[in-house]
Write a protein that holds these residues in place. Structure first.
Motif, mmCIF file in Angstrom:
data_model
loop_
_atom_site.group_PDB
_atom_site.id
_atom_site.type_symbol
_atom_site.label_atom_id
_atom_site.label_comp_id
_atom_site.label_asym_id
_atom_site.label_seq_id
_atom_site.Cartn_x
_atom_site.Cartn_y
_atom_site.Cartn_z
ATOM 1 N N MET A 1 6.064 39.818 21.309
ATOM 2 C CA MET A 1 6.899 39.122 20.352
ATOM 3 C C MET A 1 7.891 40.101 19.757
ATOM 4 S SD MET A 1 4.590 36.650 18.289
ATOM 5 C CE MET A 1 3.383 37.150 19.498
ATOM 6 N N SER A 2 8.992 40.244 20.365
ATOM 7 C CA SER A 2 9.869 41.287 19.884
ATOM 8 C C SER A 2 11.005 40.763 19.018
ATOM 9 C CB SER A 2 10.409 42.074 21.053
ATOM 10 O OG SER A 2 10.899 41.204 22.030
ATOM 11 N N GLU A 3 11.640 39.682 19.454
ATOM 12 C CA GLU A 3 12.801 39.206 18.696
ATOM 13 C C GLU A 3 12.523 37.853 18.082
ATOM 14 O OE1 GLU A 3 15.929 40.394 17.741
ATOM 15 O OE2 GLU A 3 14.744 42.173 18.151
ATOM 16 N N ARG A 4 11.712 37.848 17.070
ATOM 17 C CA ARG A 4 11.367 36.583 16.449
ATOM 18 C C ARG A 4 11.864 36.575 15.029
ATOM 19 N NH1 ARG A 4 6.791 35.453 19.865
ATOM 20 N NH2 ARG A 4 7.859 35.580 21.829
ATOM 21 N N GLY A 5 12.903 35.812 14.804
ATOM 22 C CA GLY A 5 13.441 35.711 13.465
ATOM 23 C C GLY A 5 12.394 35.285 12.450
ATOM 24 N N ASP A 58 1.515 37.143 26.062
ATOM 25 C CA ASP A 58 2.676 37.447 25.210
ATOM 26 C C ASP A 58 3.660 38.323 25.995
ATOM 27 O OD1 ASP A 58 4.055 37.291 22.695
ATOM 28 O OD2 ASP A 58 3.518 39.375 22.353
ATOM 29 N N CYS A 59 4.920 38.265 25.608
ATOM 30 C CA CYS A 59 5.951 39.056 26.302
ATOM 31 C C CYS A 59 6.665 39.980 25.324
ATOM 32 C CB CYS A 59 7.009 38.138 26.899
ATOM 33 S SG CYS A 59 6.404 37.148 28.249
ATOM 34 N N GLU A 60 7.216 41.039 25.852
ATOM 35 C CA GLU A 60 8.109 41.902 25.082
ATOM 36 C C GLU A 60 9.354 42.135 25.929
ATOM 37 O OE1 GLU A 60 7.432 42.542 22.073
ATOM 38 O OE2 GLU A 60 5.251 42.294 21.996
ATOM 39 N N GLY A 119 5.262 30.474 21.877
ATOM 40 C CA GLY A 119 5.458 30.729 23.302
ATOM 41 C C GLY A 119 6.851 30.365 23.823
ATOM 42 N N ARG A 120 7.736 29.899 22.938
ATOM 43 C CA ARG A 120 9.033 29.387 23.414
ATOM 44 C C ARG A 120 9.846 30.436 24.154
ATOM 45 N NH1 ARG A 120 11.360 27.256 17.906
ATOM 46 N NH2 ARG A 120 10.456 29.257 17.307
ATOM 47 N N GLY A 121 10.010 31.597 23.522
ATOM 48 C CA GLY A 121 10.806 32.649 24.147
ATOM 49 C C GLY A 121 10.147 33.189 25.407
ATOM 50 N N ASP A 122 8.828 33.325 25.360
ATOM 51 C CA ASP A 122 8.088 33.848 26.515
ATOM 52 C C ASP A 122 8.255 32.899 27.711
ATOM 53 O OD1 ASP A 122 6.321 35.924 24.870
ATOM 54 O OD2 ASP A 122 6.325 34.028 23.805
ATOM 55 N N PHE A 123 8.189 31.611 27.409
ATOM 56 C CA PHE A 123 8.347 30.590 28.453
ATOM 57 C C PHE A 123 9.698 30.760 29.163
ATOM 58 C CE2 PHE A 123 9.715 26.535 30.089
ATOM 59 C CZ PHE A 123 8.562 25.961 30.613
ATOM 60 N N VAL A 124 10.745 30.936 28.354
ATOM 61 C CA VAL A 124 12.101 31.068 28.907
ATOM 62 C C VAL A 124 12.203 32.322 29.788
ATOM 63 C CG1 VAL A 124 14.518 31.560 28.277
ATOM 64 C CG2 VAL A 124 13.238 29.821 27.018
ATOM 65 N N GLU A 125 11.702 33.454 29.271
ATOM 66 C CA GLU A 125 11.819 34.708 30.021
ATOM 67 C C GLU A 125 10.981 34.701 31.299
ATOM 68 O OE1 GLU A 125 14.031 36.838 29.515
ATOM 69 O OE2 GLU A 125 14.659 36.427 27.467
ATOM 70 N N ILE A 126 9.768 34.153 31.219
ATOM 71 C CA ILE A 126 8.903 34.112 32.418
ATOM 72 C C ILE A 126 9.529 33.205 33.480
ATOM 73 C CG2 ILE A 126 6.655 33.302 33.296
ATOM 74 C CD1 ILE A 126 5.473 34.320 30.571
ATOM 75 N N PHE A 127 10.102 32.108 33.029
ATOM 76 C CA PHE A 127 10.755 31.203 33.980
ATOM 77 C C PHE A 127 11.936 31.918 34.647
ATOM 78 C CE2 PHE A 127 14.053 28.060 35.011
ATOM 79 C CZ PHE A 127 13.346 27.313 35.947
#
Ligand SMILES: [Zn+2]
Length: 376
Positions: A1-5, A58-60, A119-127
């Motif tokens: 979780m790196s860029e989470r406002g 989780d992603c970074e 998981g929203r951002g992780d979903f986008v990046e993994i896709f």
């Protein structure tokens, strides 16, 4: 979780308590992990992961889910984070490799729950990186919001809104209907603190400061500093601890899977995220996530800003009286003009959903505010 406002707006992380939140505990727990840099190492990891009843993911990376976002690390833990694998995706990118195929099969297997925190951002990046859509997500951020929605009174929720987002008591109380059912997205660190899950469990404040300073590009450095790898492992460890706690509390309810699915779909692309972010809506739970808008009676309406399809209750709406126009075909024949049919009650709504309206109140961006007639 790196860029989470939302991290900056975590539970208990506003105002005075912010200083307290930023104070580094004496010693943070460093979760043991295995760093995966080769396909052989991945094959060993997948063997262990495939035996787990659920996975913690989780992603970074650099600017996660932003237009220029890039994935750096993929961290996956087994149940209770007994094993943690931090995968360097820059070295593991060949989708044809057997070990990657096996890993992605776990991701797309809906029967294996993937425990995530936002998981929203992780979903986008993994896709984007691997071309697969993660299935079976259980998003603990939503579990926390759903729990709040079940247990809290409306004044408590309004108080949080006024306190954390500085809308002011008066505004929130005066526009009760506008603010109804809108929730602030909690941060992982804040949840760990508010439930007192362990004083030694916290994010490394140096890495948090790095994100706040807009230096998430450091995730793309190779060799990657040990401190960042450890941060990635600790994040998944925290998620695993929260999951165990939520299970004990029975806060993982059967609706969570469908709620998580709707949540992920609310920002399924970088463009979706950018649009919501532009008006500061990313701090708020999108409407139509906790309950399924299509399950309710009535047609769905599209929000002119976030483009989500929502039920009428998600918009400011009212009924009003308007003169009924004469029937078009007959009008010219009979030479009638004006109001021949009396008055009709009609429905109208604002073009943008209430989350977009509330967000835009704090934003420089102007959104469409003219009433539009609801065709029923
Ligand atoms: Zn909207």
């Amino acid at each position: 979780m790196s860029e989470r406002g939302v991290e900056k707006h975590a539970v208990g992380a506003s105002g005075k308590s912010q200083e307290k939140a930023d104070a580094q505990p004496k010693e943070i727990f460093n979760a043991p992990y295995t760093f995966v840099e080769t396909y052989n190492q991945l094959a060993d990891a997948v063997l262990i992961l495939s035996r787990s009843p659920y996975l913690v993911v989780d992603c970074e990376g650099y600017d996660i889910a932003q237009p220029d976002g890039k994935l750096s690390l993929l961290t996956i833990g087994t149940a209770e984070a007994r094993d943690l694998f931090v995968i360097d995706v820059l070295n593991i990118k060949d989708k044809e490799e057997a070990s990657v195929v096996d890993l992605l099969a776990l991701f797309t297997n809906e029967a294996i729950p993937k425990i995530m925190w936002d998981g929203r951002g992780d979903f986008v990046e993994i896709f984007d990186w691997y071309g697969v859509e993660m299935q079976g997500i259980l998003d603990l951020q939503i579990a926390e919001v759903a729990k709040q929605a079940r247990h809290e009174t409306e004044p408590t929720r309004q108080a949080r809104f006024a306190r954390q987002l500085q809308y002011g008591w008066k505004a929130v109380r005066k526009h009760k209907e506008l603010f109804s059912g809108i929730h602030i997205l909690p941060g992982l660190d804040g949840v760990v603190r508010s439930y007192k899950l362990g004083e030694h469990l916290a994010k490394d404040t140096e890495v948090v400061a790095m994100h706040r300073a807009g230096e998430s590009g450091r995730w793309m450095e190779r060799p990657l500093p040990e401190r960042l790898i450890q941060y990635a492992a600790n994040d998944v460890y925290l998620i695993a601890v929260v999951y165990t706690f939520f299970l004990e509390k029975k806060w993982i309810q059967k609706e969570l899977k469908a709620q998580s699915y709707r949540y992920i779909n609310a920002e399924k692309t970088r463009e979706d995220k950018q649009r919501r972010q532009q008006i500061g809506a990313s701090r708020l739970l999108p409407l139509g996530v906790l309950s399924d808008p299509s399950a309710l009676y009535g047609t769905l309406h599209v929000c002119a800003w976030c483009k989500r399809l929502l039920d009428l209750g998600s918009f400011q709406h009212s009924s009003y009286t308007q003169p009924t126009p004469g029937e078009k075909g007959k009008k010219s024949k009979k030479g009638q003009k004006g109001n021949v049919g009396g008055n009709t009650r009609s429905l109208r709504r604002k073009p943008c959903c209430r989350v977009c309206v509330v967000s835009a109140m704090k934003s420089e961006v102007t959104i469409d505010k003219e009433w539009i007639i609801v065709v029923t």
